[in-house]
Design a protein around this motif. Structure first.
Motif, PDB file in Angstrom:
ATOM      1  N   MET A  39      -1.395 -10.725  -4.917  1.00 51.16           N
ATOM      2  CA  MET A  39      -2.258 -10.415  -6.982  1.00 51.16           C
ATOM      3  C   MET A  39      -1.200 -11.988  -7.788  1.00 51.16           C
ATOM      4  O   MET A  39      -0.703 -11.612  -8.675  1.00 51.16           O
ATOM      5  N   ASP A  40      -1.235 -12.823  -6.787  1.00 52.27           N
ATOM      6  CA  ASP A  40      -0.080 -14.523  -7.593  1.00 52.27           C
ATOM      7  C   ASP A  40       1.022 -13.903  -8.138  1.00 52.27           C
ATOM      8  O   ASP A  40       1.874 -14.572  -9.375  1.00 52.27           O
ATOM      9  N   ASP A  55      -0.070   1.450  -6.709  1.00 51.98           N
ATOM     10  CA  ASP A  55       0.024   0.758  -5.545  1.00 51.98           C
ATOM     11  C   ASP A  55      -1.166  -0.191  -5.207  1.00 51.98           C
ATOM     12  O   ASP A  55      -1.836  -0.543  -5.114  1.00 51.98           O
ATOM     13  N   SER A  56      -0.018  -1.257  -5.337  1.00 55.13           N
ATOM     14  CA  SER A  56      -0.310  -2.636  -5.719  1.00 55.13           C
ATOM     15  C   SER A  56      -1.521  -3.084  -4.228  1.00 55.13           C
ATOM     16  O   SER A  56      -1.931  -4.011  -4.357  1.00 55.13           O
ATOM     17  N   ASP A  57      -1.285  -2.202  -3.069  1.00 53.28           N
ATOM     18  CA  ASP A  57      -2.201  -2.769  -1.896  1.00 53.28           C
ATOM     19  C   ASP A  57      -4.021  -2.269  -2.487  1.00 53.28           C
ATOM     20  O   ASP A  57      -4.749  -2.415  -1.915  1.00 53.28           O
ATOM     21  N   PRO A 117      -0.784  -0.332 -12.946  1.00 54.79           N
ATOM     22  CA  PRO A 117       0.052  -1.168 -12.888  1.00 54.79           C
ATOM     23  C   PRO A 117       0.435  -0.489 -14.376  1.00 54.79           C
ATOM     24  O   PRO A 117       2.127  -0.123 -15.164  1.00 54.79           O
ATOM     25  N   LEU A 118      -0.726  -0.252 -15.280  1.00 53.62           N
ATOM     26  CA  LEU A 118      -0.117  -0.268 -16.708  1.00 53.62           C
ATOM     27  C   LEU A 118       0.204   1.023 -17.207  1.00 53.62           C
ATOM     28  O   LEU A 118      -0.513   1.598 -17.824  1.00 53.62           O
ATOM     29  N   LEU A 148      -5.300   8.760  -6.068  1.00 51.35           N
ATOM     30  CA  LEU A 148      -6.799   8.437  -6.480  1.00 51.35           C
ATOM     31  C   LEU A 148      -7.056   6.647  -6.449  1.00 51.35           C
ATOM     32  O   LEU A 148      -7.986   6.571  -6.443  1.00 51.35           O
ATOM     33  N   CYS A 149      -5.964   6.285  -5.326  1.00 50.44           N
ATOM     34  CA  CYS A 149      -5.915   4.761  -4.973  1.00 50.44           C
ATOM     35  C   CYS A 149      -7.312   5.135  -3.859  1.00 50.44           C
ATOM     36  O   CYS A 149      -7.603   6.028  -3.268  1.00 50.44           O
TER      37      CYS A 149
END
Length: 532
Positions: free
Chosen positions: A39-40, A315-317, A323-324, A332-333
């Motif tokens: 995500m840069d 989960d960033s993946d 994230p907010l 829920l991912c």
């Protein structure tokens, strides 16, 4: 004709496949920091979230078509296999875009040919037939003796009349003759009613339909059936005895410091653990305002909530990384492909590897994200079609022959019906045929009952028998309602013998008069027999 339709649809699909282009954004790739599907953020100064446009803290998201900031319209189309414009490459379904046979009717194919044939009126798919009188669409009455040429004959025998037979079998009726209350517990129960009507019940529990008290709900001193009020020792209905006695306990709420009346500890009242004598809360109040309650605000600020109103995937993946959101809920991912050994770009194909190490390339579609790719690189279905015509779909034909349905037969044999066996084993019954009082000591004991209804049990009382007759007992000077039928003594006992002595003390028996005749005096006889 069906074969021609299938060949035509296949041609449309092949032509669409030949011109299909795929968005590179839909394929996993390295971010600016060299991280696959990153995500840069790992090598930049952005510490929050970089959107698909590369903007730190931005709000742009990749839509279902793989377009950054898009509205998913670029891959929206008709996915109904019965439509003339089926788009097998569409990712987002929109039935409003679907077109069907000529004139929008399902009776015609996509080339205007009638599928089900014409009826005698020339209508494609129509149901009109020629009756026994040789008339198309008629009921066979035109050649009978009582034929009404201007219309049909109603139940009253009137040509073109409007009278009809109601649900009770009455011509011109309003169904009221067989409609009534079918609840046996109601005041207006109608055993002959065929259909449910309005039921009338007693005003409150313990009352009869006529407004009197039923057996087991004797009136209290205020006249309320089944009430709990009683006459206190001072003769006051619902009182606590404080009108003729005083509470001597200084810790009680009704402590009488001046003791105007004789002391009696039995009338003392006290506060509980959470409120004072005035009803004020003396412990913590929860978020709902309940004294001593345990409810608290969740992470979303909802009293007694479970934080689900503001939960998201942390989960960033995941595809829907949020994230907010205030609360984390990884259930829920959602994720992309099923499993890959690496992020490989091969003309919109990804390498899928089994547990044994066998790998193959499969066509990637966002419609299959989070599950398994359903089409290979040439658009061929790998997983087979379900009954709805979807590749890799799971729809099956239920017991009623409906594709994707979940119906079954009920106890009445109706497919998809809701009838069930009641507690008595009767289909669609209300269990009333086997519900009753199963207490053998009750007046209305029902030996044949299968289901116990404790609330229906009726018992004899101290004053009445099961036959609703008064019990006469000389040792109990009360009437049939438990009301004292003689005078109360000074202690409030029905028929009691206690009286006030010379000092005004109830049942004192002049114990507190000294030898001078003074109440509460201290004079006594000396050894010479002289008082005082």
């Amino acid at each position: 004709m069906v074969l021609r339709l299938l060949l035509a649809l296949a041609g449309v699909q092949l032509a669409a496949a030949a011109s299909l282009t795929f968005s590179i954004d839909a394929i996993p790739k390295l971010d600016v920091c060299g991280v696959c599907d990153g995500m840069d953020m790992s090598c930049t100064e952005c510490t929050t979230f970089v959107d698909c446009n590369g903007e730190c803290g931005g709000t742009a998201l990749v839509d279902e078509c793989g377009v950054c900031g898009g509205d998913s319209s670029s891959c929206t189309g008709c996915l109904d296999v019965h439509a003339c414009n089926l788009n097998v490459y569409a990712i987002v379904s929109d039935d409003s875009l679907c077109t069907y046979g000529a004139s929008g009717s399902s009776d015609y194919d996509c080339w205007g040919n009638c599928i089900d044939g014409y009826d005698c009126n020339g209508e494609c798919g129509g149901t009109a037939t020629i009756d026994e009188c040789g008339v198309c669409g008629a009921s066979g009455a035109s050649c009978t003796t009582n034929f009404c040429s201007s219309g049909s004959v109603d139940c009253a025998g009137t040509c073109d009349g409007s009278q009809a037979v109601d649900e009770c079998g009455v011509c011109g009726g309003d169904s009221s003759t067989c409609t009534g209350c079918k609840d046996k517990s109601a005041c207006n129960y109608d055993a002959s009613a065929q259909f449910f009507g309005t039921c009338v019940y007693p005003a409150a529990e313990g009352y009869s339909c006529s407004g009197g008290c039923i057996l087991g709900y004797e009136p209290d001193c205020s006249g309320n059936c089944g009430g709990s009020l009683s006459i206190d020792v001072c003769g006051v209905c619902g009182g606590i005895g404080d009108t003729c006695f005083s509470c001597p306990d200084s810790s009680a709420c009704n402590y009488d410091e001046k003791m105007y009346n004789p002391p009696n500890s039995d009338i003392c009242t006290y506060s509980d653990d959470i409120t004072d004598c005035n009803g004020n809360c003396i412990v913590d109040i929860d978020c709902r305002g309940t004294c001593g309650g345990t409810l608290v605000n969740d992470a979303c600020g909802v009293c007694g909530g479970d934080s689900s109103d503001c939960a998201g995937c942390h989960d960033s993946d995941a595809c829907n990384y949020a994230p907010l959101t205030l609360a984390s809920d990884d259930t829920l991912c959602t994720y992309g492909r099923a499993s890959t050994s690496a992020c490989l770009d091969n003309d919109s194909c990804l390498e899928y590897c089994d547990a044994d190490g066998t790998c193959e390339y499969r066509f990637v579609s966002l419609a299959a994200a989070g599950t398994e790719a359903t089409l290979d690189c040439w658009g061929k279905c790998n997983l087979g079609y379900d009954c709805a015509g979807f590749c890799g779909g799971t729809a099956e034909v239920d017991a009623c022959g409906v594709c994707g349905g979940d119906s079954s037969y009920d106890c009445a044999g109706a497919c998809g019906g809701t009838a069930v066996l009641d507690a008595c084993g009767i289909c669609n019954g209300d269990s009333t045929k086997c519900i009753g009082c199963m207490d053998s000591t009750a007046c209305n004991f029902m030996e044949a009952a299968l289901v116990d209804d404790e609330d229906s049990c009726i018992y004899s009382t101290l004053y009445k028998s099961c036959e609703d007759k008064c019990k006469v007992d000389v040792d109990y000077p009360y009437d049939c309602y438990g009301v004292c039928s003689v005078d109360l003594d000074c202690l409030g006992a029905c028929g009691g013998t206690a009286v006030y002595d010379w000092c005004g003390i109830c049942d004192g028996k002049n114990k507190f008069i000294d030898c001078n005749g003074d109440c509460a005096g201290v004079a006594v006889y000396d050894e010479c027999g002289i008082c005082g």
